[in-house]
Design a protein around this motif. Structure first.
Motif, short mmCIF file in Angstrom:
data_model
loop_
_atom_site.label_atom_id
_atom_site.label_comp_id
_atom_site.label_asym_id
_atom_site.label_seq_id
_atom_site.Cartn_x
_atom_site.Cartn_y
_atom_site.Cartn_z
N TYR A 9 9.66 -4.55 -3.36
CA TYR A 9 9.47 -3.59 -2.27
C TYR A 9 9.95 -2.23 -2.73
O TYR A 9 10.88 -2.11 -3.55
N THR A 10 9.35 -1.19 -2.17
CA THR A 10 9.68 0.17 -2.61
C THR A 10 11.11 0.57 -2.28
O THR A 10 11.65 1.45 -2.94
N ASP A 147 6.76 -2.80 2.42
CA ASP A 147 5.50 -2.08 2.32
C ASP A 147 4.49 -2.55 3.36
O ASP A 147 3.66 -1.76 3.83
N GLN A 151 2.68 0.23 5.84
CA GLN A 151 1.23 0.33 5.95
C GLN A 151 0.78 0.11 7.40
O GLN A 151 -0.08 0.83 7.92
N VAL A 222 5.01 6.08 -6.55
CA VAL A 222 4.76 5.20 -5.42
C VAL A 222 3.43 5.53 -4.74
O VAL A 222 2.71 4.64 -4.30
N ASP A 225 0.61 3.69 -6.28
CA ASP A 225 0.56 2.25 -6.02
C ASP A 225 0.34 1.90 -4.56
O ASP A 225 -0.26 0.87 -4.25
N HIS A 226 0.84 2.75 -3.64
CA HIS A 226 0.86 2.36 -2.23
C HIS A 226 0.18 3.35 -1.29
O HIS A 226 0.12 3.10 -0.08
N TRP A 233 7.03 9.82 1.02
CA TRP A 233 7.89 8.92 0.25
C TRP A 233 9.22 9.57 -0.10
O TRP A 233 10.26 8.90 -0.11
#
Length: 285
Positions: A9-10, A147, A151, A222, A225-226, A233
């Protein structure tokens, strides 16, 4: 070889982003997974050290030692642990709630908040895969973390009631909440103290380097990727706290106390075993 758990997880990325993995690979093997699987692996002895759910430490405290000043905490909003609800939180008694299977800390935190702080006693919980639409198809509310939660919050803001569990905890207790800790098995500490010390300093230095530029480089990575944007972020990482000092430790002990009183922990965890990197282990009451 030290087996290292790495949460996917971030929220823990600052600890891992600048790690010198090539150097550490001489004595460490990284095992990435979701918190729930790493919690189980730590309990079974399949990993030796890493970030685990703070609740998992409470369940197995007699066999674990915490690394000092490494944790994922919040003093209010955490930004990645959300309850999504079709009705206001005050009206959830008697309703059905879907819980993510990904983490122990957040599910028990939600139960404490709903039962202890809101007085809801007639709740129906179902644990399932963290797929928002499936969770909400037959439930009145769902809990997502990491994440998945971020989202869903982007999509559902304004469509559902959305509650940040870190914010709710702080509203009622005025104490920080610790979601993840860096723990070691006592046996591993006896056998591999130097390897664990090297990991500790690399984690510490990685977070400090990420903090030094306001998490900008990390945020750019990030986004790739997300999704989202760099400002989001950066704000997310800045809002989180990555320290584990006396105040955070007292907040965690309060969480354990409530968890024990509600029947979620078999024992009252009244102290934390924290590694003194230069000397030995000490306890915080």
């Amino acid at each position: 070889m030290v087996r290292v758990g790495e949460i996917l997880y971030t929220n823990v990325h600052p600890f891992f982003f600048y790690m010198d993995r090539e150097k550490l690979s001489a004595h460490s093997q990284f095992i990435p997974s979701i918190p729930a699987r790493l919690n189980a692996a730590m309990s079974k002895g399949d990993i030796d050290v890493g970030a685990i759910s703070s609740f998992a430490y409470g369940e197995d405290a007699e066999n674990l030692v915490l690394m000092p000043d490494l944790a994922v905490t919040s003093h209010g909003s955490v930004g990645s642990i959300f309850l999504f609800s079709k009705v206001p939180i005050e009206e959830l008694d008697g309703r059905k709630i879907a819980l993510t299977h990904s983490s122990a800390t957040s599910t028990h935190l939600l139960k404490i908040i709903l039962q202890r702080f809101y007085g809801h006693q007639d709740l129906i919980y179902t644990t399932m895969m963290p797929v928002y639409r499936e969770m909400m198809a037959e439930h009145d509310a769902c809990l997502l973390i990491g994440d998945d939660a971020i989202q869903a919050s982007w999509r559902e803001q304004g469509q559902m009631y959305v509650y940040d569990l870190g914010e709710k905890w702080y509203d009622f207790t005025k104490m920080p909440m610790t979601f993840a800790v860096f723990a070691m098995r006592k046996q591993a500490l006896k056998q591999e103290p130097e390897a664990l010390r090297a990991l500790y300093y690399d984690w510490k230095q990685s977070e400090e380097k990420a903090h030094a530029d306001g998490y900008e480089q990390l945020a750019h990575a990030v986004v790739k990727d997300h999704g989202g944007n760099v400002d989001f972020w950066q704000g997310y990482f800045r809002k989180l706290q990555y320290r584990f000092g006396p105040r955070e430790q007292r907040g965690l002990l309060h969480f354990y106390r409530l968890g024990f009183e509600e029947g979620y922990l078999p024992k009252d965890v009244d102290h934390l075993s924290v590694w003194d990197v230069d000397i030995d282990i000490h306890s915080i009451n």
